[in-house]
Design a protein around this motif. Structure first.
Motif, short mmCIF file in Angstrom:
data_model
loop_
_atom_site.label_atom_id
_atom_site.label_comp_id
_atom_site.label_asym_id
_atom_site.label_seq_id
_atom_site.Cartn_x
_atom_site.Cartn_y
_atom_site.Cartn_z
N LEU A 123 0.84 -1.19 0.00
CA LEU A 123 0.00 0.00 0.00
C LEU A 123 0.88 1.25 0.00
O LEU A 123 1.95 1.26 0.61
N LEU B 235 1.18 4.79 1.33
CA LEU B 235 0.55 5.51 2.43
C LEU B 235 1.32 6.75 2.82
O LEU B 235 2.55 6.75 2.80
N LYS C 135 -6.18 8.61 9.06
CA LYS C 135 -6.39 8.47 7.62
C LYS C 135 -5.78 7.17 7.10
O LYS C 135 -6.38 6.46 6.28
N THR C 136 -4.61 6.85 7.58
CA THR C 136 -3.93 5.63 7.17
C THR C 136 -4.74 4.40 7.51
O THR C 136 -4.93 3.49 6.68
N ASN D 75 -7.83 4.15 7.86
CA ASN D 75 -9.00 4.11 6.99
C ASN D 75 -8.65 3.56 5.60
O ASN D 75 -9.39 2.75 5.04
N GLU D 76 -7.53 3.99 5.07
CA GLU D 76 -7.14 3.49 3.75
C GLU D 76 -6.89 1.98 3.77
O GLU D 76 -7.23 1.27 2.82
N PHE E 124 -8.98 -0.86 1.58
CA PHE E 124 -8.30 -1.81 0.70
C PHE E 124 -8.64 -3.25 1.06
O PHE E 124 -8.98 -4.07 0.21
#
Lengths: 281, 281, 281, 281, 281, 281
Positions: free
Chosen positions: A71, A73, A80-81, A83-84, A88
Motif C-alpha cells: 500500500l 501511504l 487516515k492511514t 482508513n485506507e 483496501f
C-alpha cells in the motif's frame, strides 16, 4: 526478469484465491522505527528459500497466490492511514479473497482484522506476540501499536481473542486479560488444545514476530528477551494447519534496520511461506 | 610476533600428522557471497579461544597440527579451481597426512572428498547441513554449491552418504535421497547409531555450519531458520569422537560479512578446535 | 502498487528509445564481492531522489525509459555469462535501442561494449575509473575485472579509448597505456577538450564508480583513496551532456554490502539519473 | 600460502634496511577504543593495493622491507608497556635499521620517538594531527594519548616539533604551543617551507590519521570534523619525499571497529605504502 | 525531560535502600574492548522495557532505587582505578546501602566484592560465567579480567565461591577449582540446591553475561559458544529470588559495539531489572 | 556522575540566557526514519569534543547554556505534536530566552520558527539545506518535512526566507522560489553578502545537515550527493557569527541509525557547539 514478488506468488489477482500484500507503516512505533521496510527486504530475500516446505510437505507452486505489492501511504496521519487500509482490505474480502498481510507495526492489524470481522461476524483471533497490546492508549493516543488488540476487542468482544507467548505489559493489562481474553504467558504450549476448539470457526491469525526470542529474531523494534525458539514457532504453525477456516492472517514487526545479518528476514520469509500454505490450502 | 596460524597449530608440515588449510572460494554462491573471507576471520579470532577443550578433555597443544594457510585461487573459473584443490589435497593424502579443510562455499568439499576417496575407496561421508545439496545442476551448472553431494555420489555410490539436519531442498531432492542416501531431517538425533555402525570405516566429515539455526549462526550465505542449537552440535561432535578412522574433515560456509558481532566466527573457531582434536587424535 | 523499476522508468519496451538493465555479476572480483546486489539496492533507494535534475534542468518524466530488470545469470562460469550478456545486449542494439547498463563488476562492460561496437564500428569509449584495467590477465584468467579495458582494446584498437581519473595499476599498465590509449591520471580535468573532439562520434561511456574518493564513495569492492569528489563527477557529467551520439553507457562497481549508510547507493542513483538524461536526450 | 605481511614487505630482517612493525595498544584511549586492531585489518587489506605508487613513481618491490609483526603487550599497565616498546625500538635503531611503526593510539609514538632521539640527539619531529596532544596530563595520568607530544617535548625541547593540521585542544594548549612548537592550524599548507628548512636534519614523521576529515576517514577513535582531504595528505607526502634523512615514522589511530566499509583501512594502507617508500628510499 | 536514569530508578540517594551504578572500565580486556559503553546503551534502551516483571510479579516502581550514574575513571592505570572503585563502593556499604553494579569488564567486580566482604566477612559469592576467571595472572598482570575470581579467592578463601555455567579456561584452572571452589560446568542446573544451602547467608551475585550462548547474546568481548539460553537464565534468576540476604550484585561484560541489533542490550536491561527486584526486595 | 547534558551546558534554566533542547520527532519522514535518536547520540558523543572553538576563539564554558533535555511526544499524531512544540517554544521565548533546538526531522522547525515569529514579527530566516522544502503538500499531508519552509512562508511572507545549498526538489518548487524566496543553488557562497544585509535584523537560522555532501555526512534520512564540504559549512558558520540578533536556531536531520562510524554525529556536535557560541554570544 525482475524480482518483484514474493517467491512463488506471481499469479494474477483474478486467478488467485489468496492475496498477499504489505503495509509499510510504522508511524506510532514508540521505540525504534523501521518496520516500514519489511516487505522491501522480504521480497528479494525470499529467493534464498525454496517454494517447497518439508514441514507441511506442500509446495507454494501448487497454490495460486497473487502478490499485490505494498500500500502507498502518507506518514504522519494515523487515522487516515487506518482508513485506507480498511478500505483496501474490505475490497479484497468483498471480492471473495483470503489474504495474508505483512506489516509494518502491529497497529496495521487493526483495520485488517476489522475488515475480516465485517464479513465474518463470528471471527476469532489467534494472537501470537511477546506483548499484551492491551493498553487503553499510549500517551493519549488510542491508535497505537501498544493498543491494537484492545481496539480489536471493542468490536470482537469477550471470548474471541486467544493470546500466546505473552511476556511483557503493564500489570493492569495482565489483570484485564484475565476477564476478557484467553492468555498463555511465556510459551505457546496450549495452542493445540485451543486450535482443536476453534477448528471450524472463521479465524484470523496475527503473528507479531517479537514473540520469538531476540537471540533468534533480533530484527524488530522492541526486542523482549525470553521468547520462544523458531522450532517452537514452526511446531505451532504445523498445529495451525489443522484449522479449517482461516480467512486472513498477518506477520508483523520485522524491522530490517535491526537485521544486519538477514537472519530475521529469513525467519519472516519462512514464516510467510508456511502461513501462505496454511491459509491458501 | 605475528599471529598467522590458527591457535595451537604452529607446527611444521613435516612434524605434523594433521594439516589444516583454507579454501577461500565462493564462486558459485548464488545468494550472498563472502565465505572466501572465512579463514581470514577465523585465524585472528581463534585467540579468543583456549586450546584446551573441556568437552573432550584434551588440548590442541598435545597434538601436532600444521596450518598451511590458504590456497591461492583465481576467481571466475570453477573447473580449473576444482582441479587445483584436488591436486593440492591429493598431495597431502599422498604424503600420508590427515587433514581438516575450512571453506569457502560447500562446493570445495567435492575435490577434497574425491582426494580422500582416491586413497580410501571404502570412504563413507557424514554430511551435516541444512540443505540437501543434491541438485543435478543449478541453472545448468553442474559444479554448484547446491549440487556438491550429488557430485560426490557419482563416485561414492549408494549407501555411503549419511545426511543430518536437512531441512531445505526441492521436493525431488528429498525423493531422490530416499533411495540413495541416509537422511535425517530437521535434527541430528540418529547420529549415535550411525556412528556406531561406521566406527571402524574410513570417514570424511563435512559440516556445513548453516545446519545451525540462524539465530545461533547468522554468519552464512543462505540462512535457513529452524536449525539445531550449538549445544546439539557440540553433543554431535562428542559422538563423532567415537569414530576410529576419520581421514579428513571440513567446516564450510562461514561468511564473515554476515557476522557483524563475531559470534558466528567464534562458533566456527570452536567447531574447528573440536574437529582438529577429533581427526588428530 | 509495487516499487519495481528505477524511478521514472516505468515505460514499456516498445514505447521507449532507451532501455535500462542490470547485470548482477561479480564472479571474477578478486578482493571483496557484492556488486551483484547493486540494482537490488538502487531501485528502491531511487525513490529518495527526484526525477528532476537541477543540473541539466531536465526531468526523467519527459523521456521514455524502460527498466527491463536484471539478467538472470548462473555464477561460476564466466565465459558462458559473457556470452549471455552479449546476446542480450545485441538484441537491444538490433532493436534500435540505446541502453544504460548497471553492473556488477567492471568485466560486464566487455560484452556490452562489444555489442555496441558490432553496430558502430567507429565506437569510441570514455572510461572513468580509478584503475587502469589493462592487465593482460589476472592469475591466468583473461576474463577479469582487471583486464576489461585490455580486452576491449583487442577489438577497438588504438586511439579509441579515453581514460580518466586513473590512479592505480601495475607499472607496466601505465607504460602500455602511453602507446595505446589516452590516459589522464588522478583527475578528469581534460574531459572537456576530449569531449569536444569526440562530440559527433558514436560513444560508449563506462563509469567505474571507484573513480570517486572512498570518503565520498566507500561502497565498492576495491576502494582506492585519493579520488575525485562527487561535485567533480557531476561537473564531468554536465560536460558529457555535450556529446551528440552516445549509444550506450554503464555505471559499475557499486557494492551495497560496503554501503551501510546508503550514501554510495544514493550516488549511484543520482549518477544513473543524470546518465539516463544524457543518453536519452 | 599465508598472507601474513604487509604487501611487498616479505624480506628477512637481515636483508632489510627498513623494518615495519605494529603496536596494538589503545590502553589510554578515553573515548572509543579499537586502534589495537589496526594492523590486523591493514595486513590483509593491503592486497587490495598495488605495490607501485604512481605518485612517487616507485615500487615497494624495489626496496627491502621486513614486516616484523606486532608487539605482544599486556593491557592495563601503561608504564610497563611504554618500556617494552622503548626496548624493542631501541633494538632496531641499534641494529642500524630505519623503521615505520603502525599504532595503536598516539601514545605509542612516545617511546618510538624517544628511541630515535637517543640515537639522533638532533632529531626533529613532523607531527600531522587534528589534536594538539599537548596536555600536561589527562585526569591525572601523564602517559596519555592527549599528552604524547608534551611528553616528547620534555626531551626534545623547543624548536624541534612542527605541528600541522591542528584543530582541537584546550585553549591553554594552543597558548602553550605559541612559545614551544611550530603549529599550523586547520591545514598543512606550510609543509613545503618547513620541509625545505629541515631537509638535511634527522627527522621523525608521526601521522595521526585523524588529521583527515572524518568524512574521508571515519575509522578513528576521536573524529574531529573539518580536516584535510586525502588528496591534500597525498600532496603532503610527496613534499615529505624531499627530506633526505628520515630515520623513523609512524601512522597511528586507525580504529577498524569504526570502519565498516574498509575505506579508512584503505587510506591507512596507501599512506603506509607511501611512507615506506619515503623512509626506505 | 531528560532520560538519564535506568527505567524506574529515579529516586534520590537518601530515600533509596538500593543504589545502582555503572563502571565504564575495560582497561585489561585482552580481546575486544567496548564494555565501557554498557551503561550508556542500557539507560536509554531500558525504556523499551516495562517496569513490571511478570516473572516475579513485582514492579520496579514499588521499590526505591537510586541510579547514581557512572564512575569517572582514568584509563591506563588499573591499580589506581581499582582503588577508586573500592573507595566508592565502600562508601555505599558504609551508608547501609545495598547495590547493583553494571560493568565494564569483569575485573571491576574485584573491588566491589571486596567492599561487600569488608562489611560481611561471611560473604559467599555466586558466580555465573562462561569462563573460569581463575588465572594466577595474564601475561604477568595480576589485575586482569581473566584473574578476577582468583583475586577474590585470596580474601574469601575456600568454600565461598560457587561457579555456574563454566565452559572455558586453561586445564590447570579447571584442576585448581576442584579443590577451592564449587564449579558446575556447561549449565546452571544445580543452582537450586546451592541456593537452598546459602539462603540465609550474605550473598554477592556476579553475572558475566557471556554465560549466555553467543547466539542469544553476541554483544560481549569474548563470545564462547555453547552457553545457556536466556530462558534458563531467567529461571535461574527466579531461583536466586529465594535468597534472603543478597547484599550486592553485578551484571558485567555487555559490549555495545558488538550489539548492532540491540538484542544483547535488551537482555542486559531485563537481567538488571530482575536483579534490582531481587536485591531490592 | 551522570553524563546527561551536552558538553558545557550544565547550567540551570534560570541562570542561562540560552536554552538547548531536542525534539525526537520523525513522524512524517517518508524515506528512512531515525532522526528521533539524534539527541540521544549527540549528548554522550559531545564529550569527544572540546568546549573551546579555535575557529571562533571562544569557549562554551564562558557562556551560560541550559540543556533542558528532549520533549516527550506521542508518535502518530502530527498536528498535536506540532502544537506541543509550539507551546513549549513559546514558553521559552516568553521567558526571554534565546534557544537552539536539535531535531528530529525538519518539520519540527515549523513550530519553533513560528514561536520566534510571534515575538519578532520582523523575523528573517536563513535556511541551509539540500532540499527546497517548498512543496504545497506531500501525498496530501500539509504538515510534512518536504513542506516545512512553504508552511513558514505562509506567516513570514515574501522576502524573509534565504535559502542556501539547495540541490533537490520538484521543478515547480524551483520555479516558485524565484518569486518568493532568495535561493542559492548548489553552494553557500553568497552567504556573506546576505549576512551583511541582515546583520541587525532578528534572525532564525535553520540548518538541515543534509546540505553537506553524503560523503561527509551520510547519517541522514535522505542523502543527496553533491553537497558542500564541512570546511565550507565551518566557514559559513564563521560568517553567521557576524549577525547581531540571532533569536533562535536549529540543527536538524541527523539520523544516528545511518551513522555507524559516529562521524556524522561528530559533525552535528561540532556544528551545535559553534551555533551555541554564535547564538549565545
Amino acid at each position: 526478469m525482475n524480482i518483484s514478488t514474493f517467491i512463488g506468488c506471481d499469479n494474477s489477482y483474478e486467478e488467485s484465491e489468496l492475496t498477499l500484500f504489505g503495509i509499510p507503516f510504522d508511524g506510532t512505533t514508540s521505540f525504534r522505527p523501521g518496520t516500514r521496510f519489511a516487505m522491501q527486504a522480504i521480497r528479494p530475500d525470499s529467493y534464498g528459500l525454496e517454494t517447497y516446505s518439508p514441514y507441511l510437505d506442500r509446495d507454494l507452486e501448487d497454490i495460486a497466490v497473487h502478490d499485490s505489492g505494498d500500500l502507498d501511504l502518507p506518514l504522519g496521519n494515523t487515522e487516515k492511514t487506518m482508513n485506507e487500509i480498511l478500505l483496501f482490505t474490505r475490497g479484497l474480502v468483498d471480492d471473495g479473497k483470503k489474504f495474508v498481510m505483512v506489516g509494518g507495526e502491529h497497529l496495521v492489524s487493526y483495520p485488517t482484522i476489522k475488515a475480516a470481522f465485517e464479513k465474518y461476524p463470528d471471527l476469532h483471533v489467534i494472537h501470537i506476540d511477546a506483548h499484551t497490546d492491551l493498553r487503553e492508549d499510549y500517551m493519549g493516543e488510542k491508535l497505537s501499536h501498544a493498543s491494537v488488540i484492545k481496539r480489536c476487542h471493542e468490536f470482537l468482544g469477550d471470548g474471541r481473542i486467544f493470546q500466546f507467548g505473552i511476556r511483557s505489559g503493564l500489570k493492569e493489562e495482565f489483570e484485564w486479560a484475565k476477564d476478557h481474553t484467553y492468555m498463555e504467558r511465556f510459551s505457546i504450549e496450549t495452542l493445540p488444545e485451543i486450535v482443536k476448539k476453534l477448528e471450524n470457526l472463521p479465524i484470523y491469525i496475527t503473528i507479531d514476530l517479537d514473540v520469538l526470542d531476540p537471540g533468534t529474531f533480533p530484527g524488530t523494534g522492541t526486542p523482549e528477551p525470553g521468547g520462544i525458539t523458531y522450532k517452537e514457532l514452526l511446531a505451532g504453525l504445523k498445529v495451525l494447519d489443522d484449522l479449517n477456516h482461516v480467512v486472513g492472517a498477518d506477520v508483523v514487526e520485522l524491522s530490517p534496520p535491526y537485521d544486519p545479518t538477514g537472519a530475521s528476514t529469513a525467519i519472516a520469509c519462512k514464516t510467510l511461506r508456511e502461513l501462505l500454505l496454511i491459509v491458501g490450502k
